[in-house]
Design a protein around this motif. Structure first.
Motif, PDB file in Angstrom:
ATOM      1  N   LEU A  32      -3.170 -44.460   0.627  1.00 40.57           N
ATOM      2  CA  LEU A  32      -2.316 -43.368   0.160  1.00 40.57           C
ATOM      3  C   LEU A  32      -1.491 -42.860   1.329  1.00 40.57           C
ATOM      4  CD1 LEU A  32      -4.913 -41.487  -2.047  1.00 40.57           C
ATOM      5  CD2 LEU A  32      -3.084 -43.010  -2.790  1.00 40.57           C
ATOM      6  N   ALA A  33      -0.208 -42.714   1.113  1.00 46.95           N
ATOM      7  CA  ALA A  33       0.658 -42.312   2.212  1.00 46.95           C
ATOM      8  C   ALA A  33       1.730 -41.359   1.696  1.00 46.95           C
ATOM      9  CB  ALA A  33       1.311 -43.550   2.818  1.00 46.95           C
ATOM     10  N   ALA A  34       2.259 -40.541   2.588  1.00 44.10           N
ATOM     11  CA  ALA A  34       3.326 -39.626   2.201  1.00 44.10           C
ATOM     12  C   ALA A  34       4.677 -40.317   2.293  1.00 44.10           C
ATOM     13  CB  ALA A  34       3.303 -38.400   3.102  1.00 44.10           C
ATOM     14  N   GLN A  35       4.713 -41.376   3.049  1.00 44.88           N
ATOM     15  CA  GLN A  35       5.970 -42.118   3.240  1.00 44.88           C
ATOM     16  C   GLN A  35       5.652 -43.599   3.312  1.00 44.88           C
ATOM     17  OE1 GLN A  35       7.464 -40.155   6.731  1.00 44.88           O
ATOM     18  NE2 GLN A  35       9.524 -40.426   5.895  1.00 44.88           N
ATOM     19  N   ALA A  36       6.583 -44.405   2.839  1.00 45.44           N
ATOM     20  CA  ALA A  36       6.364 -45.852   2.947  1.00 45.44           C
ATOM     21  C   ALA A  36       6.474 -46.262   4.415  1.00 45.44           C
ATOM     22  CB  ALA A  36       7.409 -46.581   2.117  1.00 45.44           C
ATOM     23  N   ARG A  37       5.408 -46.815   4.936  1.00 41.29           N
ATOM     24  CA  ARG A  37       5.453 -47.184   6.360  1.00 41.29           C
ATOM     25  C   ARG A  37       5.471 -48.683   6.574  1.00 41.29           C
ATOM     26  NH1 ARG A  37       1.917 -43.037   6.984  1.00 41.29           N
ATOM     27  NH2 ARG A  37       2.926 -41.100   7.586  1.00 41.29           N
ATOM     28  N   ARG A  38       5.167 -49.423   5.499  1.00 42.67           N
ATOM     29  CA  ARG A  38       5.259 -50.880   5.623  1.00 42.67           C
ATOM     30  C   ARG A  38       6.030 -51.393   4.414  1.00 42.67           C
ATOM     31  NH1 ARG A  38      -0.432 -50.091   6.619  1.00 42.67           N
ATOM     32  NH2 ARG A  38      -1.356 -50.573   4.601  1.00 42.67           N
ATOM     33  N   ASP A  39       6.457 -52.634   4.493  1.00 44.47           N
ATOM     34  CA  ASP A  39       7.061 -53.258   3.318  1.00 44.47           C
ATOM     35  C   ASP A  39       6.005 -53.373   2.225  1.00 44.47           C
ATOM     36  OD1 ASP A  39       9.521 -53.500   4.437  1.00 44.47           O
ATOM     37  OD2 ASP A  39       9.284 -55.601   5.044  1.00 44.47           O
ATOM     38  N   GLY A  40       6.453 -53.281   0.977  1.00 47.60           N
ATOM     39  CA  GLY A  40       5.524 -53.541  -0.130  1.00 47.60           C
ATOM     40  C   GLY A  40       4.895 -52.301  -0.721  1.00 47.60           C
ATOM     41  N   ALA A  41       5.307 -51.111  -0.263  1.00 48.23           N
ATOM     42  CA  ALA A  41       4.704 -49.888  -0.813  1.00 48.23           C
ATOM     43  C   ALA A  41       5.137 -49.691  -2.264  1.00 48.23           C
ATOM     44  CB  ALA A  41       5.124 -48.684   0.018  1.00 48.23           C
ATOM     45  N   ILE A  42       4.307 -48.991  -2.990  1.00 43.80           N
ATOM     46  CA  ILE A  42       4.671 -48.574  -4.347  1.00 43.80           C
ATOM     47  C   ILE A  42       4.945 -47.078  -4.282  1.00 43.80           C
ATOM     48  CG2 ILE A  42       3.762 -48.250  -6.683  1.00 43.80           C
ATOM     49  CD1 ILE A  42       2.382 -50.986  -6.337  1.00 43.80           C
ATOM     50  N   VAL A  43       6.127 -46.686  -4.731  1.00 44.59           N
ATOM     51  CA  VAL A  43       6.567 -45.302  -4.577  1.00 44.59           C
ATOM     52  C   VAL A  43       6.818 -44.730  -5.970  1.00 44.59           C
ATOM     53  CG1 VAL A  43       8.321 -43.812  -3.538  1.00 44.59           C
ATOM     54  CG2 VAL A  43       7.634 -45.929  -2.379  1.00 44.59           C
ATOM     55  N   VAL A  44       6.112 -43.669  -6.299  1.00 48.43           N
ATOM     56  CA  VAL A  44       6.154 -43.156  -7.679  1.00 48.43           C
ATOM     57  C   VAL A  44       6.438 -41.666  -7.694  1.00 48.43           C
ATOM     58  CG1 VAL A  44       4.819 -42.884  -9.805  1.00 48.43           C
ATOM     59  CG2 VAL A  44       4.413 -44.854  -8.345  1.00 48.43           C
ATOM     60  N   GLY A  45       7.434 -41.240  -8.442  1.00 51.52           N
ATOM     61  CA  GLY A  45       7.657 -39.810  -8.550  1.00 51.52           C
ATOM     62  C   GLY A  45       8.984 -39.467  -9.185  1.00 51.52           C
ATOM     63  N   THR A  46       9.371 -38.214  -8.990  1.00 51.87           N
ATOM     64  CA  THR A  46      10.653 -37.721  -9.503  1.00 51.87           C
ATOM     65  C   THR A  46      11.454 -37.242  -8.288  1.00 51.87           C
ATOM     66  OG1 THR A  46       9.905 -35.434  -9.669  1.00 51.87           O
ATOM     67  CG2 THR A  46       9.456 -36.855 -11.557  1.00 51.87           C
ATOM     68  N   ALA A  59      12.365 -34.424  -7.751  1.00 55.61           N
ATOM     69  CA  ALA A  59      11.809 -33.128  -7.354  1.00 55.61           C
ATOM     70  C   ALA A  59      10.500 -33.286  -6.595  1.00 55.61           C
ATOM     71  CB  ALA A  59      11.590 -32.267  -8.596  1.00 55.61           C
ATOM     72  N   SER A  60       9.700 -34.279  -6.986  1.00 52.37           N
ATOM     73  CA  SER A  60       8.390 -34.402  -6.351  1.00 52.37           C
ATOM     74  C   SER A  60       8.439 -35.233  -5.071  1.00 52.37           C
ATOM     75  CB  SER A  60       7.374 -35.003  -7.329  1.00 52.37           C
ATOM     76  OG  SER A  60       7.654 -36.375  -7.571  1.00 52.37           O
ATOM     77  N   LEU A  61       9.429 -36.095  -4.951  1.00 54.84           N
ATOM     78  CA  LEU A  61       9.537 -36.978  -3.777  1.00 54.84           C
ATOM     79  C   LEU A  61      10.983 -36.992  -3.279  1.00 54.84           C
ATOM     80  CD1 LEU A  61       7.714 -40.419  -4.306  1.00 54.84           C
ATOM     81  CD2 LEU A  61       7.185 -38.644  -2.630  1.00 54.84           C
ATOM     82  N   PRO A  62      11.257 -36.328  -2.181  1.00 54.72           N
ATOM     83  CA  PRO A  62      12.646 -36.279  -1.683  1.00 54.72           C
ATOM     84  C   PRO A  62      13.231 -37.681  -1.480  1.00 54.72           C
ATOM     85  CG  PRO A  62      11.143 -34.948  -0.310  1.00 54.72           C
ATOM     86  CD  PRO A  62      10.307 -35.585  -1.350  1.00 54.72           C
ATOM     87  N   GLN A  63      12.365 -38.651  -1.175  1.00 59.99           N
ATOM     88  CA  GLN A  63      12.859 -40.026  -0.958  1.00 59.99           C
ATOM     89  C   GLN A  63      13.597 -40.566  -2.183  1.00 59.99           C
ATOM     90  OE1 GLN A  63       9.742 -38.927  -0.350  1.00 59.99           O
ATOM     91  NE2 GLN A  63       8.537 -40.410   0.833  1.00 59.99           N
TER      92      GLN A  63
END
Ligand code: GCU
Length: 732
Positions: free
Chosen positions: A94-108, A110-114
């Motif tokens: 679990l991470a707050a930011q993708a730090r390696r290739d291959g991350a799964i990033v889920v949100g809106t 509003a919930s994730l500035p990325q």
């Protein structure tokens, strides 16, 4: 087995033969079929993917960026952790930011500035839609699930998991999904004493007595399963309901369930008994135009929303099969529905008013009743009313032509009601995949606004411009470990959800997803299973009610054949009323020379169904009384064709048994065994249907069986003598 290995290593840590022993044990374990499973996990099994499939996810899903600040966000993250850990054999970091290739990033956004950069692309996806895309986040290759709302992100998470479960590559993804139907609900025909009307999977999962305090973990799994296929509502109680469901004690219990379902986007609805103002309100009348009655419902709605702030609304069965309704006071269905709609409107609730009606006075053809009662009120229903129409005009028969109401009420949103529980399709033991039945009904062309006016376009609102749309499925869920009474019946819950989300979706694609998620990603399992499923609906039609026959089952419980059923309280509860067999022929004349039910369809459809030369053979005896020696497309006589269809149905079941037997060792033993035994029951009962029906109809046709067809092993009297006083699910 695991404990043997453990104790061996503990007791004899350094023994020389140990490695050899372990190797032997491993060989033995690998030779075993997959571990036994009881079906509880449904299609959300998340078992490790086989090595060749797993390879493609080597670099994916090692990290998960998914906020967990709200209950729905937590539901999404927990599901992804559970799913990815199980499928890939390693928990994502679990991470707050993708730090390696291959991350799964889920949100809106509003919930994730990325995800802010995706804002524009989320337009048009509404409150439940999502996109899944392979892209770069924080400079790293990532798989993104983005939505406008937490709920959209949860639906997207389930979709992403489905891709992995079914072995789809995560590279190059660019998917956009939004539901095409707004209200996607299960209808539980569950009584407050936990008896399930037409239920074949044990008693109700709602443990009313222990609610509101005891929240069975099963409620959460129920919500997960529903959310995974996009179901966003549940009507907790039977349409034949007690008014007690609306008393404070039960509202508190319903509120407890609502609190479990809320994070999963599932609203709670209740069936409302029309006479509740009398039964629990102490009023002398339930007349919908009486001011005191109207006030009672308004107060009741206020009370409900104080207890369940996001309550969905009411489902109502009125003036049907003895249920109270507005007609008891000389008022119309619209009067009744609008009174309830007025009470719910300030809170945003809706009324699902059922069109499954037929009055105490027997009509000349029950087929015509709903149309006759509802069409005159088109345009008179309040904005927050949906009229809920069964797929066919009689009652969830193995096969029915589409209900003539579809296309005949353009100014009223009509929602589809399918039955998931198999009341008329062999209960829980017959393997019948309902995807093809749903697909056939949804793709039927009503011609209401010219060719291409499919039922699906009426249900999704696109043909007639309705924003409020819906689809209901009468649930097949009970306390059985496998939820649905059989492993394959889980597929019917699954396909209902997927088709409620998208009524244009294909039954076969959905079957393939389900089989991959439920049994194996191995094509040597998936393809035979899908092919069994896809032919299974036609098979049950063939061995029960071929060529448009209908309503021929045992009286009351609806188990087994009963084409001889006659007499009793009303003619339209008998079989002879529907098949009308005589020395001349068989079938219900619904053409202009008969009941003229055919006249309720749009002219091109009426012309097609009403003409013996153009009516599709599957509806032949639904619309026509046909001589026994009528020539069929095959060149055979009707009688020979009928017998052949019965045989074809039984043969298909035999074929399914062979196919399934060949999968032994490829499917875990426990589920394989139960399916195999159930297929044996199905073959026995398919043959029983065939034999009893032939024995009976031959007394009219007076014709020999076609060459090669075996005579029924018993005389007609034997079949007629069979009694089933304790068959499950009978109405109470
Ligand atoms: C069928 C079924 C009943 C049910 C009814 C309904 O007739 O047999 O048990 O109550 O449909 O849909 O209301």
């Amino acid at each position: 087995m695991i404990s043997i290995a453990r104790s061996a290593s503990a007791k004899h840590p350094a023994r020389p033969g140990l490695l050899g022993l372990l190797a032997l044990l491993l060989t033995w374990l690998l030779a075993l079929p997959a571990a036994a499973e009881d079906g509880y996990d449904l299609w959300l099994r998340y078992r490790p993917l086989p090595a060749p499939v797993l390879k493609q996810y080597r670099d994916q899903g090692t990290q998960l960026v998914a906020p967990a600040d709200t209950a729905t966000q937590r539901a999404a993250r927990d599901e992804l952790v559970r799913g990815l850990s199980g499928l890939l054999g390693r928990a994502p970091a679990l991470a707050a930011q993708a730090r390696r290739d291959g991350a799964i990033v889920v949100g809106t956004p509003a919930s994730l500035p990325q995800l802010a950069a995706l804002q524009g692309e989320l337009e048009g996806l509404g409150e439940e839609g999502y996109l899944i895309r392979s892209t770069r986040i924080d400079g790293r290759a990532a798989t993104v699930v983005a939505a406008n709302t937490d709920m959209g992100a949860l639906y997207g998470s389930f979709h992403l998991l489905r891709l992995v479960q079914t072995g789809q590559p995560l590279a190059g993804l660019d998917l956009r999904e939004a539901p095409k139907v707004k209200v996607r609900v299960l209808n539980h025909w569950d009584n407050l004493d936990r008896y399930v009307e037409r239920g074949y999977a044990g008693e109700s999962i709602w443990d009313w007595h222990k609610l509101p305090d005891w929240l069975d973990p099963r409620y959460t799994d129920y919500a997960r399963a529903n959310a995974s296929v996009g179901i966003n509502g549940t009507v907790l109680n039977n349409v034949n309901t007690s008014a007690l469901a609306l008393t404070p004690m039960y509202l508190e219990k319903a509120a407890a369930l609502a609190s479990v379902f809320r994070p999963y986007g599932i609203k709670v609805y209740l069936s409302a008994r029309f006479s509740a103002p009398i039964e629990i309100g102490g009023l002398a009348t339930a007349d919908p135009l009486d001011p005191a009655v109207r006030q009672w419902w308004k107060d009741k709605a206020d009370e409900i929303y104080r207890t369940i702030p996001d309550f969905g609304g009411f489902l109502v069965k009125a003036n049907s099969e003895g249920q109270p309704g507005p007609q008891d006071y000389g008022r119309s269905h619209a009067d009744g529905a609008n009174m309830l709609a007025e009470a719910l409107a300030p809170h945003g609730g809706i009324v699902m008013w059922r069109a499954f009606v037929y009055s105490h006075e027997e009509p000349d053809d029950r087929h015509k009743q709903a149309y006759n009662e509802f069409v005159p009120h088109d345009g008179r229903f309040a904005d927050n009313v949906l009229v809920q129409v069964k797929n066919g005009a009689i009652d969830f028969q193995p096969r029915e032509p589409f209900h003539p109401l579809f296309g005949a009420m353009p100014r009223t949103p009509l929602m589809m009601e399918f039955q998931i529980t198999k009341e008329y399709l062999g209960f829980a033991t017959h393997l019948v995949y309902l995807g093809p039945l749903y697909e056939e009904a949804l793709r039927a062309d009503t011609h209401a606004r010219g060719p291409g006016s499919t039922v699906a376009k009426i249900v999704d609102g696109s043909l007639e411009g309705h924003a409020l749309t819906g689809m209901a499925g009468v649930a097949n869920i009970g306390v059985d470990r496998n939820w649905s009474g059989s492993h394959f019946d889980q597929a019917n819950w699954y396909v209902f959800g997927r088709m409620a989300w998208d009524p244009h979706a294909g039954a076969e694609d959905i079957a393939r997803d389900w089989a991959r998620m439920t049994f194996s990603t191995d094509p040597a399992v998936v393809e035979p299973v899908v092919s069994m499923m896809m032919g299974s609906h036609q098979a049950v039609v063939d061995y029960m009610t071929p060529l448009g026959l209908h309503h021929l089952m045992g009286r009351g419980h609806h188990y087994g054949p009963g084409p001889w059923v006659e007499g009793g309280p009303r003619a339209d509860w008998t079989s002879v009323y529907y098949h009308r067999a005589d020395a001349r022929g068989i079938g219900f004349d619904r053409t202009a020379s008969g009941s003229n039910a055919v006249g309720q369809y749009a002219p091109p459809v009426a012309a097609q169904f009403g003409n013996l030369d153009t009516v599709p053979e599957e509806f032949l005896l639904w619309f026509h009384h046909v001589p026994w020696d009528h020539r069929m497309a095959s060149g055979r006589s009707l009688w020979d064709e009928l017998v052949l269809r019965y045989d074809r149905g039984v043969d298909y079941v035999r074929g399914m048994r062979r196919t399934w037997a060949a999968l032994e060792g490829k499917v875990d033993t426990e589920r394989h065994h139960q399916v195999a035994v159930f297929l044996g029951i199905q073959e026995k009962e398919a043959k029983w249907w065939r034999d009893a029906s032939i024995a009976y109809f031959q007394t009219f046709s007076q014709r020999p069986l076609p060459e090669g067809a075996a005579p029924p092993p018993h005389g007609l009297e034997y079949y007629k003598s069979l009694q089933f006083p304790y068959a499950p699910g009978d109405g109470k």
